[in-house]
Design a protein around this motif. Structure first.
Motif, PDB file in Angstrom:
ATOM      1  N   GLN A   1       0.801  -1.231   0.000  1.00  0.00           N
ATOM      2  CA  GLN A   1       0.000   0.000   0.000  1.00  0.00           C
ATOM      3  C   GLN A   1       0.831   1.276   0.000  1.00  0.00           C
ATOM      4  OE1 GLN A   1      -3.229  -0.711  -0.545  1.00  0.00           O
ATOM      5  NE2 GLN A   1      -2.478  -2.817  -0.417  1.00  0.00           N
ATOM      6  N   ASP A   2       2.116   1.176  -0.299  1.00  0.00           N
ATOM      7  CA  ASP A   2       2.918   2.379  -0.500  1.00  0.00           C
ATOM      8  C   ASP A   2       2.466   3.052  -1.792  1.00  0.00           C
ATOM      9  OD1 ASP A   2       5.018   2.081   1.678  1.00  0.00           O
ATOM     10  OD2 ASP A   2       5.288   0.188   0.608  1.00  0.00           O
ATOM     11  N   ARG A   3       2.448   4.359  -1.781  1.00  0.00           N
ATOM     12  CA  ARG A   3       2.028   5.118  -2.960  1.00  0.00           C
ATOM     13  C   ARG A   3       2.841   6.408  -3.018  1.00  0.00           C
ATOM     14  NH1 ARG A   3      -2.461   5.442  -6.357  1.00  0.00           N
ATOM     15  NH2 ARG A   3      -2.908   7.534  -7.157  1.00  0.00           N
ATOM     16  N   PHE A   4       3.674   6.518  -4.036  1.00  0.00           N
ATOM     17  CA  PHE A   4       4.545   7.680  -4.175  1.00  0.00           C
ATOM     18  C   PHE A   4       4.292   8.355  -5.517  1.00  0.00           C
ATOM     19  CE2 PHE A   4       7.034   4.485  -1.701  1.00  0.00           C
ATOM     20  CZ  PHE A   4       6.997   5.147  -0.472  1.00  0.00           C
ATOM     21  N   GLU A   5       3.777   9.563  -5.495  1.00  0.00           N
ATOM     22  CA  GLU A   5       3.521  10.305  -6.715  1.00  0.00           C
ATOM     23  C   GLU A   5       4.808  10.977  -7.200  1.00  0.00           C
ATOM     24  OE1 GLU A   5       0.337  13.005  -6.012  1.00  0.00           O
ATOM     25  OE2 GLU A   5      -1.163  11.409  -5.732  1.00  0.00           O
ATOM     26  N   PHE A   6       4.932  11.104  -8.508  1.00  0.00           N
ATOM     27  CA  PHE A   6       6.113  11.759  -9.068  1.00  0.00           C
ATOM     28  C   PHE A   6       5.694  12.711 -10.179  1.00  0.00           C
ATOM     29  CE2 PHE A   6       5.560   7.825 -11.496  1.00  0.00           C
ATOM     30  CZ  PHE A   6       5.736   8.214 -12.821  1.00  0.00           C
ATOM     31  N   GLN A   7       6.566  13.664 -10.468  1.00  0.00           N
ATOM     32  CA  GLN A   7       6.336  14.650 -11.515  1.00  0.00           C
ATOM     33  C   GLN A   7       7.152  14.282 -12.753  1.00  0.00           C
ATOM     34  OE1 GLN A   7       4.012  17.134 -11.063  1.00  0.00           O
ATOM     35  NE2 GLN A   7       3.689  16.038  -9.123  1.00  0.00           N
ATOM     36  N   ILE A   8       6.649  14.690 -13.906  1.00  0.00           N
ATOM     37  CA  ILE A   8       7.376  14.464 -15.155  1.00  0.00           C
ATOM     38  C   ILE A   8       6.980  15.536 -16.155  1.00  0.00           C
ATOM     39  CG2 ILE A   8       5.609  12.851 -16.003  1.00  0.00           C
ATOM     40  CD1 ILE A   8       7.864  11.359 -17.499  1.00  0.00           C
ATOM     41  N   ASP A   9       7.908  15.943 -16.971  1.00  0.00           N
ATOM     42  CA  ASP A   9       7.627  16.918 -18.018  1.00  0.00           C
ATOM     43  C   ASP A   9       6.507  16.386 -18.925  1.00  0.00           C
ATOM     44  OD1 ASP A   9       8.623  19.296 -19.803  1.00  0.00           O
ATOM     45  OD2 ASP A   9       8.479  17.557 -21.135  1.00  0.00           O
ATOM     46  N   PRO A  10       5.465  17.179 -19.177  1.00  0.00           N
ATOM     47  CA  PRO A  10       4.330  16.710 -19.991  1.00  0.00           C
ATOM     48  C   PRO A  10       4.724  16.208 -21.383  1.00  0.00           C
ATOM     49  CG  PRO A  10       3.759  18.745 -18.863  1.00  0.00           C
ATOM     50  CD  PRO A  10       5.232  18.530 -18.644  1.00  0.00           C
ATOM     51  N   PHE A  11       5.687  16.885 -21.998  1.00  0.00           N
ATOM     52  CA  PHE A  11       6.122  16.450 -23.338  1.00  0.00           C
ATOM     53  C   PHE A  11       6.767  15.073 -23.271  1.00  0.00           C
ATOM     54  CE2 PHE A  11       9.594  16.210 -26.486  1.00  0.00           C
ATOM     55  CZ  PHE A  11       8.836  16.224 -27.646  1.00  0.00           C
ATOM     56  N   ARG A  12       7.647  14.871 -22.285  1.00  0.00           N
ATOM     57  CA  ARG A  12       8.289  13.567 -22.149  1.00  0.00           C
ATOM     58  C   ARG A  12       7.265  12.481 -21.834  1.00  0.00           C
ATOM     59  NH1 ARG A  12      14.213  14.344 -19.142  1.00  0.00           N
ATOM     60  NH2 ARG A  12      15.083  15.723 -20.739  1.00  0.00           N
ATOM     61  N   LYS A  13       6.301  12.811 -20.993  1.00  0.00           N
ATOM     62  CA  LYS A  13       5.252  11.847 -20.660  1.00  0.00           C
ATOM     63  C   LYS A  13       4.489  11.449 -21.918  1.00  0.00           C
ATOM     64  CE  LYS A  13       1.082  11.261 -17.846  1.00  0.00           C
ATOM     65  NZ  LYS A  13       0.204  11.858 -16.801  1.00  0.00           N
ATOM     66  N   HIS A  14       4.115  12.424 -22.723  1.00  0.00           N
ATOM     67  CA  HIS A  14       3.386  12.151 -23.958  1.00  0.00           C
ATOM     68  C   HIS A  14       4.188  11.228 -24.875  1.00  0.00           C
ATOM     69  CE1 HIS A  14       1.106  12.812 -27.665  1.00  0.00           C
ATOM     70  NE2 HIS A  14       2.246  13.137 -28.248  1.00  0.00           N
TER      71      HIS A  14
END
Length: 209
Positions: free
Chosen positions: A152-165
């Motif tokens: 049940q660990d949950r770690f949110e992360f950020q990423i550049d929208p262009f790279r994600k796409h």
């Protein structure tokens, strides 16, 4: 480039800080001009003894982690030279995603261009995942930008929208260009009609001196 959406798998609990690109792939192997085969030399100074034999204590040589798709690394991963071979070697050894507190900017870019997701998480989260990886698989959900575990660990992360796409759709630089193929063709047709004397224009005799 293969699309990256959801990845569940074994993670290598490496965790060492300041691992530079010379450790990831030594300079003597940079003569290679293809990606294939570089994985065997990834982390060579860690995986092999001076006589060339495998170091049984190296985590990369342990059967539980061979071929693992996730690497958990320490702070400042991929520092050092700008060699793209580091990303090639990691990809060739089966790594599809890395989790670390931070990366060299150039390495992060090279990883992205080669379809490897570089997840940035706080040190506390990385420490927790290093422990979980010793006994359970880890899941990386790029669409929802979250790393989870069976506990049940949950770690949110950020990423550049262009790279994600690009990663979600499996788009490398060529793929991105091909998305504009219709517009490129339309531009070339208009250009050829307006300036038929330009090299490459339709109807131009390319054999003419």
């Amino acid at each position: 480039m293969q699309a990256f959406t959801l990845l569940t798998g074994t993670a290598i609990p490496f965790g060492q800080r300041n691992i530079d690109t010379d450790v990831i792939i030594p300079a003597r192997h940079l003569k290679a001009i293809t990606k294939a085969g570089l994985g065997v030399w990834a982390f060579e100074t860690i995986r092999y003894n001076e006589d060339g034999s495998e170091n049984p204590n190296a985590i990369f040589n342990q059967s539980a982690y061979k071929g693992a798709p996730i690497l958990i690394a320490g702070d400042n991963f991929g520092c050092g030279s700008s060699r793209e071979h580091a990303a090639w070697a990691l990809g060739d050894m089966g790594v599809k995603a890395i989790i670390a507190p931070s990366y060299s900017d150039i390495f992060s870019g090279n990883a992205f261009k080669n379809g490897i997701l570089a997840v940035v998480l706080p040190q506390e989260a990385v420490d927790r995942l290093l422990e979980v990886a010793k006994e359970a698989e880890i899941t990386i959900d790029l669409e929802n930008q979250v790393v989870t575990t069976p506990y049940q660990d949950r770690f949110e992360f950020q990423i550049d929208p262009f790279r994600k796409h690009c990663l979600l759709n499996g788009l490398d630089e060529i793929g991105i260009t091909l998305q504009m193929a219709d517009k490129i063709s339309a531009f070339e047709a208009t250009r050829d009609a307006a300036k038929p004397w330009l090299p490459g224009a339709a109807g131009l005799d390319r054999k003419a001196s």
